[in-house]
Design an enzyme around this catalytic site. Structure first.
Site, PDB file in Angstrom:
ATOM      1  N   LYS A 105      53.125  27.407  85.015  1.00 58.54           N
ATOM      2  CA  LYS A 105      52.273  26.798  85.705  1.00 58.54           C
ATOM      3  C   LYS A 105      53.497  25.255  85.685  1.00 58.54           C
ATOM      4  CE  LYS A 105      48.897  29.001  85.262  1.00 58.54           C
ATOM      5  NZ  LYS A 105      48.963  29.801  84.356  1.00 58.54           N
ATOM      6  N   LYS A 146      46.825  21.481  80.397  1.00 59.33           N
ATOM      7  CA  LYS A 146      46.153  22.558  80.759  1.00 59.33           C
ATOM      8  C   LYS A 146      48.028  23.409  79.836  1.00 59.33           C
ATOM      9  CE  LYS A 146      45.429  23.283  85.226  1.00 59.33           C
ATOM     10  NZ  LYS A 146      45.054  23.433  86.132  1.00 59.33           N
ATOM     11  N   GLU A 188      47.070  17.112  84.834  1.00 59.11           N
ATOM     12  CA  GLU A 188      47.238  17.128  85.940  1.00 59.11           C
ATOM     13  C   GLU A 188      45.852  16.012  86.119  1.00 59.11           C
ATOM     14  OE1 GLU A 188      48.071  21.180  87.606  1.00 59.11           O
ATOM     15  OE2 GLU A 188      46.460  20.755  87.276  1.00 59.11           O
ATOM     16  N   GLU A 263      45.853  29.039  95.199  1.00 57.30           N
ATOM     17  CA  GLU A 263      44.460  28.743  94.763  1.00 57.30           C
ATOM     18  C   GLU A 263      45.167  26.477  94.934  1.00 57.30           C
ATOM     19  OE1 GLU A 263      42.531  29.973  91.430  1.00 57.30           O
ATOM     20  OE2 GLU A 263      42.746  31.631  92.086  1.00 57.30           O
ATOM     21  N   GLU A 276      47.520  26.635  91.089  1.00 57.24           N
ATOM     22  CA  GLU A 276      48.049  27.772  90.780  1.00 57.24           C
ATOM     23  C   GLU A 276      48.017  28.700  91.778  1.00 57.24           C
ATOM     24  OE1 GLU A 276      45.933  28.865  86.962  1.00 57.24           O
ATOM     25  OE2 GLU A 276      44.641  29.674  87.756  1.00 57.24           O
ATOM     26  N   ASN A 278      47.960  32.926  91.590  1.00 53.50           N
ATOM     27  CA  ASN A 278      47.066  34.637  90.505  1.00 53.50           C
ATOM     28  C   ASN A 278      48.653  35.678  91.578  1.00 53.50           C
ATOM     29  OD1 ASN A 278      45.723  34.228  88.791  1.00 53.50           O
ATOM     30  ND2 ASN A 278      44.339  33.109  90.544  1.00 53.50           N
ATOM     31  N   ARG A 280      48.436  38.563  91.139  1.00 51.70           N
ATOM     32  CA  ARG A 280      47.300  40.022  91.323  1.00 51.70           C
ATOM     33  C   ARG A 280      46.645  39.678  91.810  1.00 51.70           C
ATOM     34  NH1 ARG A 280      42.982  37.996  88.807  1.00 51.70           N
ATOM     35  NH2 ARG A 280      43.309  36.316  87.175  1.00 51.70           N
TER      36      ARG A 280
END
Length: 707
Positions: A105, A146, A188, A263, A276, A278, A280
């Site tokens: 991240k 996170k 964050e 996202e 972030e 993804n 996939r």
């Protein structure tokens, strides 16, 4: 993409327990559409869907030339993508380097900043508490800690003030290490009242990037999505175009290939921030497919096969509106969410134009306790959003799943809420524990019931919530201590347990001062005659000798009666050729009985040895804490040693050891997770899955004996 067949399915063995994978087993499963299916291991994910060697071996044995990893397990594992490449198998997804870059991240944030994508104000990776405190002051509260390697809503902690920061930081690093094997975190700024918007992209191997629009995924519970829809109706067209352009730029900057999502968080002022990527396929990909007519799975495969994207960006239109509801096997009542399992006795799937139900369940299917609770995705599409909502409500009414409890009714309530109808809902719609939808249903009696603060995550739990979850915190899996009778009710088949040697009680053998009073108080506090209950019962239909130690009787300390009861149980089990299942909890030997207490270690160890020599099974479950003489004798002599999560297990305590050796012990020392990694115990099993797990082991043992 397959060399020998159109489709090969790999599965764990969901019907019989397979603890060790010994080869490629070709098996037949009912109601499967695959040309071939192969068993890759046991029901636990680590034995099957996370077992990279088994999956690669299956692919090679079946002649498969590609692997489609879906949207869970190894789909974002760079090591697995690299292993596929090493074995000449196409991984249907981005390269291992891209997965590593965007899965980290912190690295993903840096990549997006360099590409000109707005990101949430925050920090880089945190090295220690001192740096964390300084960064927290700069960012300001509230903020999120996170995990660098987090995903699926896990590894995130909200910190509202400086006073609670240090504790949350320490817990966040420990949780990240436990969940992902990586304790690094970053921070964050916590943005309130925001929407979770994700942009779907496709990218080929020739630099072509296609953005297929956005999905609004803001209806969430504990960072887990419940409803997704597309388009996001409150986003202005100009902002949508900008987000699509930025997303394409972000994918290009990452050298991305395949299907993926960028996202964002979108605030009330119209600002959007990268959250972030993804790397996939997403669970909610059908929503995009319904409004664009583009099959994302097909294009993933085509891209992996080397084909170019032949769809121009200006050909992407959004004429319809689509909604997806995740159907989870769970009971939803008055703010309590309890996983549900069992056999599906009746199934009716809704139909009609633009109604789709993606699922693997069927009539007679048994929902297992080992994986995510989602059992299906109901997707509808219509010309307008209002029509789509009405169609989804009709489909939910038509959906019938009997035998397991599910959340279709709760989804209906969400769709009927004012916030959803006017599309003003944000990610905090369900963030208060009891949602606005449920508050009206909560009686005064429920609100006035006993509440407990979880010592691990500090969430407030009601007594009924704890009972529903077998005294396990639903948020962090902290296992609250339970007494012997609760344990027996949850582990034994109903009304099957018969206690033996109940009349045996401790006495003050050596006239130790004050011991009589201690025994009297222990009996009053625990309502038991001593610190262990022994007897015979059935677990999953298998007759078993069972002993359970009582934490509320002098903390399960081991006196002469405890040793005598356990010894007699093993002797009786040996005579009947029955397995023994034991649950330990202990603060050590009972010094008020002197040498008589210490003698029980040798006595019980001898009984276990004779039981084992006769070919009988002994399973021991270590609960928090299991220490002293119990650990040194029968607890660690079992054939299979199981522990509940986070349990303290050892002879002497960590503080005593540190003072003795004058050295700092490693993090997590003597906790179950530490001992599992080093081979001292065989498995860590959540209390909610214990009965199923033990049943499978017992039945396997019986089958082995019969053979």
């Amino acid at each position: 993409m397959m060399a020998q067949s159109a489709c090969v399915l790999i599965e764990s063995d969901g019907e019989k327990f397979t603890p060790y994978f010994t080869g490629i087993n070709k098996v037949k499963f009912r109601n499967k559409l695959a040309d071939e299916s192969y068993c890759i291991g046991g029901v636990l994910s680590k034995d099957s869907y996370l077992n990279q060697n088994n999956i690669i071996s299956t692919a090679l044995a079946s002649g498969a030339s590609a692997i489609h990893p879906g949207y869970g397990f190894l789909s974002e594992n760079p090591g697995f993508a690299a292993l596929c490449q090493k074995n000449g198998i196409a991984f249907i997804g981005p390269s291992d380097k891209v997965i590593s870059k965007m899965g980290d991240k912190d690295m993903a944030r840096k990549t997006m900043i360099e590409a000109g994508v707005p990101v949430i104000p925050g920090s880089s990776l945190i090295e220690d508490l001192t740096q964390a405190v300084e960064e927290a002051k700069r960012i300001g509260f509230p903020l999120l800690i996170k995990a660098r390697s987090g995903g699926g809503g896990r590894g995130i902690r909200l910190v509202k003030s400086a006073e609670e920061f240090e504790q949350n930081y320490n817990m966040a690093t420990q949780e990240a290490l436990s969940a992902f094997g990586d304790g690094m975190v970053y921070m964050e700024k916590y943005l309130k009242h925001v929407k979770h918007i994700e942009m779907q992209i496709l990218a080929d191997n020739y630099g072509n990037v296609l953005c297929l629009g956005e999905r609004d995924c803001s209806v969430q519970r504990k960072n887990q999505k419940l409803i997704e829809e597309s388009p996001a109706v409150l986003i202005p067209e100009e902002t949508r175009r900008k987000m699509m352009e930025v997303s394409a730029k972000a994918a290009a900057a990452a050298n991305y290939t395949g299907a993926g999502t960028i996202e964002y968080l979108y605030d009330k002022d119209g600002n959007f921030y990268f959250m972030e990527m993804n790397t996939r396929l997403q669970v909610e990909h059908p929503v995009t497919e319904m409004i664009t007519g583009i099959d994302l799975v097909k294009w993933q495969i085509r891209i992996a096969a080397g084909l170019k994207l032949n769809i121009p960006q200006d050909a992407i239109t959004f004429d319809n509106h689509a909604i997806e509801c995740r159907i989870n096997a769970e009971k939803v009542h008055q703010g309590i969410y309890r996983a549900s399992g069992g056999k599906i006795e009746m199934l009716h799937i809704p139909g009609g134009p633009q109604v789709r139900f993606d699922t693997a369940i069927y009539h007679g299917y048994t929902v297992p306790p080992f994986y995510d609770s989602m059992i299906g995705k109901l997707i509808v599409s219509a010309k307008t959003r209002d029509e789509a909502i009405r169609k989804m409500k009709a489909a939910l009414c038509e959906l019938i799943i009997e035998g397991v409890e599910h959340n279709a009714e709760f989804q209906m309530e969400l769709l009927s809420s004012e916030e959803f109808e006017n599309a003003t809902y944000t990610t905090d719609l369900l963030a208060e524990g009891y949602s606005k939808l449920e508050r009206s249903a909560v009686s005064n009696e429920t609100l006035d019931e006993l509440t407990v603060t979880c010592p691990r995550c500090k969430n407030t739990l009601t007594s009924s919530e704890l009972l529903n979850w077998l005294n396990v915190c639903p948020y962090c899996r902290y296992h609250f201590r339970i007494n012997t009778r609760q344990r027996l009710r949850w582990i034994c088949d109903k009304d099957s347990f018969v206690e033996i040697d109940k009349e045996l009680e401790s006495t003050n053998i050596i006239n130790f001062p004050g011991y009589d009073k201690k025994l009297e108080n222990a009996r009053l506090e625990s309502a038991e005659s001593d610190a262990v209950i022994c007897g015979f019962g059935t677990i999953g239909g298998v007759e078993t000798a069972i002993f359970v130690m009582e934490p509320y009787f002098m903390m399960g300390s081991m006196g002469s009666v405890v040793g005598e009861k356990i010894t007699r149980l093993f002797e009786a089990a040996r005579e009947k050729n029955k397995p023994v299942v034991g649950f330990t909890v202990s603060g050590g030997a009972r010094m008020q009985e002197g040498i008589l207490s210490l003698m029980q270690m040798a006595k019980t160890s001898g009984a276990v040895k004779l039981h084992s020599d006769a070919g009988n099974l002994f399973i021991c479950v270590l609960t928090d804490p299991t220490t002293g003489g119990v650990t040194a004798s029968f607890a660690m002599e079992a054939d299979i040693i199981i522990s509940e999560p986070f349990a303290l297990i050892g002879f002497a305590g960590p503080r005593v050891i540190e003072q003795t050796i004058k050295k700092k012990l490693p993090s997590g020392f003597q906790r179950a997770e530490f001992l599992l990694e080093r081979g001292f115990i065989d498995e860590i099993v959540d209390r909610r899955n214990l009965k199923t797990y033990i049943t499978q082991v017992l039945k396997l043992h019986i089958k082995t004996d019969n053979n």
